[in-house]
Design a protein around this motif. Structure first.
Motif, PDB file in Angstrom:
ATOM      1  N   GLU A  16       0.814  -1.213   0.000  1.00 55.40           N
ATOM      2  CA  GLU A  16       0.000   0.000   0.000  1.00 55.40           C
ATOM      3  C   GLU A  16       0.853   1.272   0.000  1.00 55.40           C
ATOM      4  OE1 GLU A  16      -2.794  -0.210   3.185  1.00 55.40           O
ATOM      5  OE2 GLU A  16      -4.029  -1.743   2.210  1.00 55.40           O
ATOM      6  N   GLU A  17       2.119   1.150   0.413  1.00 55.54           N
ATOM      7  CA  GLU A  17       3.017   2.304   0.362  1.00 55.54           C
ATOM      8  C   GLU A  17       3.159   2.838  -1.060  1.00 55.54           C
ATOM      9  OE1 GLU A  17       6.799   2.133   2.636  1.00 55.54           O
ATOM     10  OE2 GLU A  17       6.191   0.084   3.109  1.00 55.54           O
ATOM     11  N   PHE A  18       3.072   1.948  -2.042  1.00 57.58           N
ATOM     12  CA  PHE A  18       3.289   2.337  -3.434  1.00 57.58           C
ATOM     13  C   PHE A  18       2.048   2.941  -4.075  1.00 57.58           C
ATOM     14  CE2 PHE A  18       6.209  -1.174  -2.524  1.00 57.58           C
ATOM     15  CZ  PHE A  18       7.421  -0.603  -2.889  1.00 57.58           C
ATOM     16  N   LEU A  19       0.894   2.666  -3.516  1.00 58.34           N
ATOM     17  CA  LEU A  19      -0.347   3.126  -4.129  1.00 58.34           C
ATOM     18  C   LEU A  19      -0.458   4.649  -4.110  1.00 58.34           C
ATOM     19  CD1 LEU A  19      -2.861   0.469  -2.704  1.00 58.34           C
ATOM     20  CD2 LEU A  19      -1.594   0.427  -4.869  1.00 58.34           C
ATOM     21  N   ASP A  20       0.189   5.289  -3.140  1.00 59.85           N
ATOM     22  CA  ASP A  20       0.154   6.750  -3.057  1.00 59.85           C
ATOM     23  C   ASP A  20       0.936   7.422  -4.182  1.00 59.85           C
ATOM     24  OD1 ASP A  20      -1.357   6.607  -0.746  1.00 59.85           O
ATOM     25  OD2 ASP A  20       0.395   6.646   0.572  1.00 59.85           O
ATOM     26  N   PHE A  21       1.676   6.626  -4.961  1.00 63.17           N
ATOM     27  CA  PHE A  21       2.484   7.174  -6.045  1.00 63.17           C
ATOM     28  C   PHE A  21       1.934   6.782  -7.412  1.00 63.17           C
ATOM     29  CE2 PHE A  21       5.153   6.944  -2.310  1.00 63.17           C
ATOM     30  CZ  PHE A  21       5.830   8.154  -2.323  1.00 63.17           C
ATOM     31  N   ASP A  22       0.607   6.559  -7.453  1.00 68.16           N
ATOM     32  CA  ASP A  22      -0.097   6.233  -8.698  1.00 68.16           C
ATOM     33  C   ASP A  22       0.459   4.980  -9.359  1.00 68.16           C
ATOM     34  OD1 ASP A  22      -1.797   8.445  -8.495  1.00 68.16           O
ATOM     35  OD2 ASP A  22      -0.319   9.761  -9.435  1.00 68.16           O
ATOM     36  N   ILE A  23       0.845   4.015  -8.546  1.00 67.82           N
ATOM     37  CA  ILE A  23       1.282   2.713  -9.036  1.00 67.82           C
ATOM     38  C   ILE A  23       0.131   1.733  -8.861  1.00 67.82           C
ATOM     39  CG2 ILE A  23       2.900   0.807  -8.615  1.00 67.82           C
ATOM     40  CD1 ILE A  23       4.927   2.923  -7.685  1.00 67.82           C
ATOM     41  N   ASP A  24      -0.201   0.982  -9.920  1.00 66.28           N
ATOM     42  CA  ASP A  24      -1.354   0.083  -9.831  1.00 66.28           C
ATOM     43  C   ASP A  24      -1.062  -1.055  -8.860  1.00 66.28           C
ATOM     44  OD1 ASP A  24      -0.452  -2.455 -11.271  1.00 66.28           O
ATOM     45  OD2 ASP A  24      -0.104  -0.974 -12.847  1.00 66.28           O
ATOM     46  N   GLU A  25      -2.108  -1.704  -8.407  1.00 64.91           N
ATOM     47  CA  GLU A  25      -1.994  -2.668  -7.309  1.00 64.91           C
ATOM     48  C   GLU A  25      -1.096  -3.851  -7.654  1.00 64.91           C
ATOM     49  OE1 GLU A  25      -4.901  -5.368  -4.458  1.00 64.91           O
ATOM     50  OE2 GLU A  25      -5.629  -3.480  -5.285  1.00 64.91           O
ATOM     51  N   ASP A  26      -1.217  -4.379  -8.862  1.00 68.73           N
ATOM     52  CA  ASP A  26      -0.383  -5.525  -9.238  1.00 68.73           C
ATOM     53  C   ASP A  26       1.096  -5.155  -9.194  1.00 68.73           C
ATOM     54  OD1 ASP A  26      -2.581  -7.128  -9.566  1.00 68.73           O
ATOM     55  OD2 ASP A  26      -2.666  -6.918 -11.753  1.00 68.73           O
ATOM     56  N   ASP A  27       1.420  -3.981  -9.712  1.00 68.52           N
ATOM     57  CA  ASP A  27       2.807  -3.526  -9.701  1.00 68.52           C
ATOM     58  C   ASP A  27       3.269  -3.252  -8.279  1.00 68.52           C
ATOM     59  OD1 ASP A  27       5.286  -2.800 -10.705  1.00 68.52           O
ATOM     60  OD2 ASP A  27       4.679  -0.735 -11.174  1.00 68.52           O
ATOM     61  N   ALA A  28       2.354  -2.723  -7.463  1.00 70.36           N
ATOM     62  CA  ALA A  28       2.690  -2.444  -6.064  1.00 70.36           C
ATOM     63  C   ALA A  28       3.006  -3.731  -5.310  1.00 70.36           C
ATOM     64  CB  ALA A  28       1.539  -1.707  -5.393  1.00 70.36           C
ATOM     65  N   VAL A  29       2.223  -4.770  -5.557  1.00 70.42           N
ATOM     66  CA  VAL A  29       2.462  -6.062  -4.905  1.00 70.42           C
ATOM     67  C   VAL A  29       3.810  -6.630  -5.349  1.00 70.42           C
ATOM     68  CG1 VAL A  29       1.676  -8.457  -4.746  1.00 70.42           C
ATOM     69  CG2 VAL A  29       0.021  -6.581  -4.564  1.00 70.42           C
ATOM     70  N   ARG A  30       4.088  -6.522  -6.648  1.00 69.69           N
ATOM     71  CA  ARG A  30       5.365  -7.012  -7.168  1.00 69.69           C
ATOM     72  C   ARG A  30       6.529  -6.255  -6.537  1.00 69.69           C
ATOM     73  NH1 ARG A  30       8.859  -5.062 -10.664  1.00 69.69           N
ATOM     74  NH2 ARG A  30       7.445  -3.383 -11.325  1.00 69.69           N
ATOM     75  N   ARG A  31       6.403  -4.928  -6.467  1.00 69.76           N
ATOM     76  CA  ARG A  31       7.468  -4.119  -5.888  1.00 69.76           C
ATOM     77  C   ARG A  31       7.687  -4.462  -4.420  1.00 69.76           C
ATOM     78  NH1 ARG A  31       8.540   1.427  -8.116  1.00 69.76           N
ATOM     79  NH2 ARG A  31       7.968   1.385 -10.318  1.00 69.76           N
ATOM     80  N   SER A  32       6.618  -4.664  -3.683  1.00 67.42           N
ATOM     81  CA  SER A  32       6.759  -4.978  -2.259  1.00 67.42           C
ATOM     82  C   SER A  32       7.444  -6.326  -2.062  1.00 67.42           C
ATOM     83  CB  SER A  32       5.394  -4.963  -1.563  1.00 67.42           C
ATOM     84  OG  SER A  32       4.563  -5.997  -2.038  1.00 67.42           O
TER      85      SER A  32
END
Length: 213
Positions: free
Chosen positions: A98-114
């Motif tokens: 969820e940290e990545f969602l604040d930077f307009d990153i979609d959820e799938d990409d956010a999960v991958r990044r985490s």
């Protein structure tokens, strides 16, 4: 054959450590996310080699794998030291997608990044315990240094008996407080700087040559 190869590799690693004084040092750049580690790594690499280590970003955990810049030769006051810079992911107790969602990153990409960032933290800890000869510990001087992660990491560094420099970064910002960092880790020297603006880099290089030469 596999057992013999493993034994040979283990002996080789021990020998490398025993005679490491005759070789260039691997210096790990550690600290929490967004402290400015990659900005500092790039500043050092560009100043002495002309090349960057990796991309900089305001997005947390942009560095998700350790990156290495070899053969960085720093010359200060008649002393020359050659180091390999290891820019490591920011160490934290948990990486939430969820940290990545604040930077307009979609959820799938956010999960991958985490997931990648979590693996990167494990890799950084492996480097710390096995593969670095010294540590540059970077802290954001606008943030509270008294955190569980900082205390834990500095403790691990000390237990490994590694030379360490504490760098208080972002002194160009109005709410910077270098003294807070100096008070948090009085057993180590604190050097102030702005990696982004290049402030106080002369002292940074003096200390790198002194501590790791």
């Amino acid at each position: 054959m596999g057992l013999f190869t493993g034994l040979k590799d283990s002996i080789s690693r021990v020998t490398d450590r025993l005679f490491s004084d005759d070789e260039q040092k691997r210096i790990g750049i550690y600290g929490p996310p967004n402290a400015g580690k990659t900005t500092l790594a790039n500043r050092i690499a560009r100043d002495w080699t002309g090349d960057a280590v990796g991309p900089e970003s305001h997005v947390p955990h942009e560095t998700r794998r350790a990156r290495r810049k070899e053969n960085v030769e720093i010359e200060r006051n008649g002393r020359a030291v050659t180091i390999d810079i290891v820019d490591t992911p920011g160490v934290t107790t948990k990486v939430d997608y969820e940290e990545f969602l604040d930077f307009d990153i979609d959820e799938d990409d956010a999960v991958r990044r985490s997931r990648e960032a979590t693996e990167g933290v494990a890799e950084a800890m492996h480097w710390l315990r096995e593969d670095v000869d010294g540590v540059i510990y970077v802290l954001d001087s606008t943030e509270d240094p008294f955190t569980q992660v900082n205390t834990m990491l500095v403790g691990i560094i000390e237990s490994q008996d590694l030379p360490v420099l504490i760098f208080a970064n972002k002194i160009d910002l109005e709410d910077s407080s270098v003294q807070k960092i100096a008070n948090a880790f009085p057993q180590h020297e604190t050097v102030e700087l702005s990696a982004l603006e290049g402030e106080n880099m002369d002292e940074v290089y003096d200390k790198i040559a002194e501590y790791f030469g």
